[in-house]
Scaffold this active site. Sequence first.
Site, PDB file in Angstrom:
ATOM      1  N   CYS A 151       0.862  -1.190   0.000  1.00 52.09           N
ATOM      2  CA  CYS A 151       0.000   0.000   0.000  1.00 52.09           C
ATOM      3  C   CYS A 151       0.897   1.238   0.000  1.00 52.09           C
ATOM      4  O   CYS A 151       1.679   1.405  -0.905  1.00 52.09           O
ATOM      5  CB  CYS A 151      -0.968  -0.023   1.170  1.00 52.09           C
ATOM      6  SG  CYS A 151      -2.087  -1.451   1.158  1.00 52.09           S
TER       7      CYS A 151
ATOM      8  N   ASP B 277      -8.475  -1.175  -7.922  1.00 57.49           N
ATOM      9  CA  ASP B 277      -7.848  -0.224  -7.006  1.00 57.49           C
ATOM     10  C   ASP B 277      -8.028   1.194  -7.528  1.00 57.49           C
ATOM     11  O   ASP B 277      -7.300   1.639  -8.414  1.00 57.49           O
ATOM     12  CB  ASP B 277      -6.361  -0.547  -6.876  1.00 57.49           C
ATOM     13  CG  ASP B 277      -5.678   0.263  -5.791  1.00 57.49           C
ATOM     14  OD1 ASP B 277      -6.301   1.210  -5.271  1.00 57.49           O
ATOM     15  OD2 ASP B 277      -4.520  -0.051  -5.467  1.00 57.49           O
TER      16      ASP B 277
ATOM     17  N   HIS C  90      -7.188  -3.419  -3.579  1.00 59.44           N
ATOM     18  CA  HIS C  90      -6.155  -2.722  -2.816  1.00 59.44           C
ATOM     19  C   HIS C  90      -6.050  -3.349  -1.424  1.00 59.44           C
ATOM     20  O   HIS C  90      -7.044  -3.465  -0.712  1.00 59.44           O
ATOM     21  CB  HIS C  90      -6.528  -1.243  -2.693  1.00 59.44           C
ATOM     22  CG  HIS C  90      -5.497  -0.427  -1.988  1.00 59.44           C
ATOM     23  ND1 HIS C  90      -4.376   0.064  -2.618  1.00 59.44           N
ATOM     24  CD2 HIS C  90      -5.414  -0.011  -0.704  1.00 59.44           C
ATOM     25  CE1 HIS C  90      -3.646   0.742  -1.755  1.00 59.44           C
ATOM     26  NE2 HIS C  90      -4.257   0.711  -0.584  1.00 59.44           N
TER      27      HIS C  90
END
Length: 256
Positions: free
Chosen positions: A134, A189, A221
């Site tokens: 991330c 995402d 994500h």
Amino acid sequence: MTAVRGTTVDITTQDGTADAYLVHPDDDAAHPAVLFYMDAFGLRAHLRAMADRLAGAGYTVLVPNVFYRSGRTPVFDLPEFIDPAARPEIWGQIGPVMQALTPGLALRDAAAYLGWLADSPRAAAGPVGITGYCMGARLALHTAGAFPERVAAAAGFHGGRLATDAPDSPHLAAARITGEVYLGHADEDPSLPPEQIDLLDKTLTEAGVRHRTEVYTGASHGYTQSDTAAYDAEATERHWTALLDLLDRALARSRS
């Protein structure tokens, strides 16, 4: 998998003391080092388990609490399982802390993390690998560009905002990266739309960076994070295969 030994360590930075998780094979040897950048939820049991698995493959792994300016681990009061209903409250805590960690501050800290590894008897001499998740994917690219002589390989998984029009966008680090890069994107995402993926890949190619980028179909994500609703077991195993392939190859090459 090799038995591992993990402990909490403190790293002195220009701005204070960062607590971190250090794990390595349970022996007295020095092993190739990997700097592991956390996601926004922070250093917690799940990330320690991921680091343990990586160490079991023969690496010394350092997972710093990059939010140390806001306190030692745990910085946030997280539920055992982070589900969508809990996210609004959690992001109210995390958002300001994450935004306060500018690329400039992150790179100041990266110098301390890399210096600590260089001095550690548990880390083999020579360049290191990096993996980030991330927001950690952004940190991985920034660090690889800022310290090319220290980073032989950088991987990022389900990263967001990797190629924006900001003057400090991560993709701009490509011109300075000399190590090998692997990026495993989530195709579901919104923080990394196709045009950003294309720009990132184009920038790495034009800079002559040895790299591979892949989009994981059906993955969201955060797909590697098993304590969240985004977890995808198949995508996570694919990530492990790609990550270990990169580290085994690039770190071996850097020492040949």
